[in-house]
Motif scaffolding. Sequence first.
Motif, short mmCIF file in Angstrom:
data_model
loop_
_atom_site.label_atom_id
_atom_site.label_comp_id
_atom_site.label_asym_id
_atom_site.label_seq_id
_atom_site.Cartn_x
_atom_site.Cartn_y
_atom_site.Cartn_z
N HIS A 82 -7.33 -48.79 -2.29
CA HIS A 82 -7.96 -50.05 -2.70
C HIS A 82 -7.25 -50.67 -3.91
CE1 HIS A 82 -11.20 -48.84 0.00
NE2 HIS A 82 -11.67 -50.07 -0.09
N VAL A 83 -6.38 -49.91 -4.56
CA VAL A 83 -5.59 -50.47 -5.64
C VAL A 83 -4.31 -51.11 -5.11
CG1 VAL A 83 -4.24 -49.92 -7.72
CG2 VAL A 83 -6.51 -48.94 -7.41
N PHE A 84 -3.63 -50.42 -4.18
CA PHE A 84 -2.31 -50.87 -3.75
C PHE A 84 -2.26 -51.46 -2.33
CE2 PHE A 84 -1.36 -47.60 -6.98
CZ PHE A 84 -0.55 -48.35 -7.82
N TRP A 85 -3.27 -51.17 -1.50
CA TRP A 85 -3.12 -51.57 -0.11
C TRP A 85 -4.25 -52.47 0.40
CZ3 TRP A 85 0.74 -52.21 2.79
CH2 TRP A 85 0.62 -52.33 4.17
N PHE A 86 -5.48 -52.24 0.02
CA PHE A 86 -6.63 -53.02 0.47
C PHE A 86 -6.74 -53.03 2.00
CE2 PHE A 86 -5.91 -54.75 -3.75
CZ PHE A 86 -7.19 -54.84 -4.25
N PRO A 87 -7.20 -51.94 2.59
CA PRO A 87 -7.33 -51.89 4.05
C PRO A 87 -8.22 -53.01 4.58
CG PRO A 87 -7.68 -49.73 3.08
CD PRO A 87 -7.66 -50.71 1.95
N VAL A 145 -7.54 -56.17 4.58
CA VAL A 145 -7.34 -57.44 3.88
C VAL A 145 -6.03 -58.06 4.34
CG1 VAL A 145 -6.99 -58.51 1.62
CG2 VAL A 145 -8.65 -56.66 1.88
N PRO A 146 -5.97 -59.36 4.60
CA PRO A 146 -4.73 -60.02 5.02
C PRO A 146 -3.60 -59.79 4.02
CG PRO A 146 -6.59 -61.49 5.29
CD PRO A 146 -7.11 -60.29 4.57
N PRO A 147 -2.36 -59.65 4.51
CA PRO A 147 -1.21 -59.36 3.62
C PRO A 147 -1.06 -60.33 2.45
CG PRO A 147 -0.58 -59.10 5.92
CD PRO A 147 -1.96 -59.70 5.92
#
Length: 344
Positions: A225-230, A232-234
């Motif tokens: 949730h810090v680096f990728w945000f599953p 969530v749009p790029p």
Amino acid sequence: MLQAFRRVFVTLLIFLLVAPIVNAEQAGEDESGSPIDVMGKVVDHHSLALPGADLPLPRILLVDGEWSFYWSTHAAVESGDFVEENHALVPAGGGEVALDMSITSHLMYVWFGVLLTLLLTIAMARRYKRGEGRETEPKGWFQNLFEIIFVFVQDEIAKQNISDDKYKKFVPYLFAVFVSITFMNLFGLLPWGATATADITVTAILAFITFVITQWNGSKDHWEHVFWFPGVPPLMRIILTPIEIIGLFTKPFALAVRLFANMLSGKVMIICILGLIFIFADIFGTVAGVGVSLFSVPLTAVLYILKAFVGVLQAYIFTLLSAVFIGMAAEEHGAHEEGIEAHA
């Protein structure tokens, strides 16, 4: 029991009345002739104030790659290697002090708080190993108070904010933080004492320790949730990732500043109210100073009680927020969601 309580109450009352007067005497004219030096009373010093005396503290300095050790600032100046300018040591032969590792009054009170917490905890642990409080009821008011504080930190702070399978490993740290910060805050109530937590360096180190523990115990979900945000749009990740990274550092920053600002403001407020005695005496004469003391000394006694409460409260807030940050980072969101589905 009632008689013991009365003795404690009377002792506390006498201290609250006498300590402000002693503080008032210590808050008198500084070397420059000013009626009151507020910042001079709250900044760090290279001597430890004791009842009726000042104990010089060692100076440890790194100059041109070489360490210099002196038992006091006076010894450093007497050696001829350093001169004192604006209360700071400067190499007599030119150059700069690359690193100052000198022992200061605030550092001493940090050590006092940590050492006292360690000694009390070890003493109580030995009692519990003997069965006192484990196989029998706790003996004495001190062990009962210790157990109340420990259970409070465990059940109301750690367990409420960290998952049930992880909270126990963080209880020792949270308990140590709460007790040691409380001691550091309350030491400032002594007429000759210093409030170590009124130093941003001290609170920053405490916040940094919480930061390291938080990130070290961060779960896979935390870092995702810090680096990728599953999910969530790029394009949104480009915006959200820097915000989350900044958020990792703003939390400990808020911890440090909140504790520092609250403890510093309380110390400054007491000194300023006591300083009214000397300001009025300097401007209007001794009679005016005595008249103002009838107002400022009782008010300071009330502020002492308030500051004692605030000292415990700020220790609680720091510990609570530390538990919240650790709990948020250590939480396994996937396991949490599976638990919700199974419950449904």
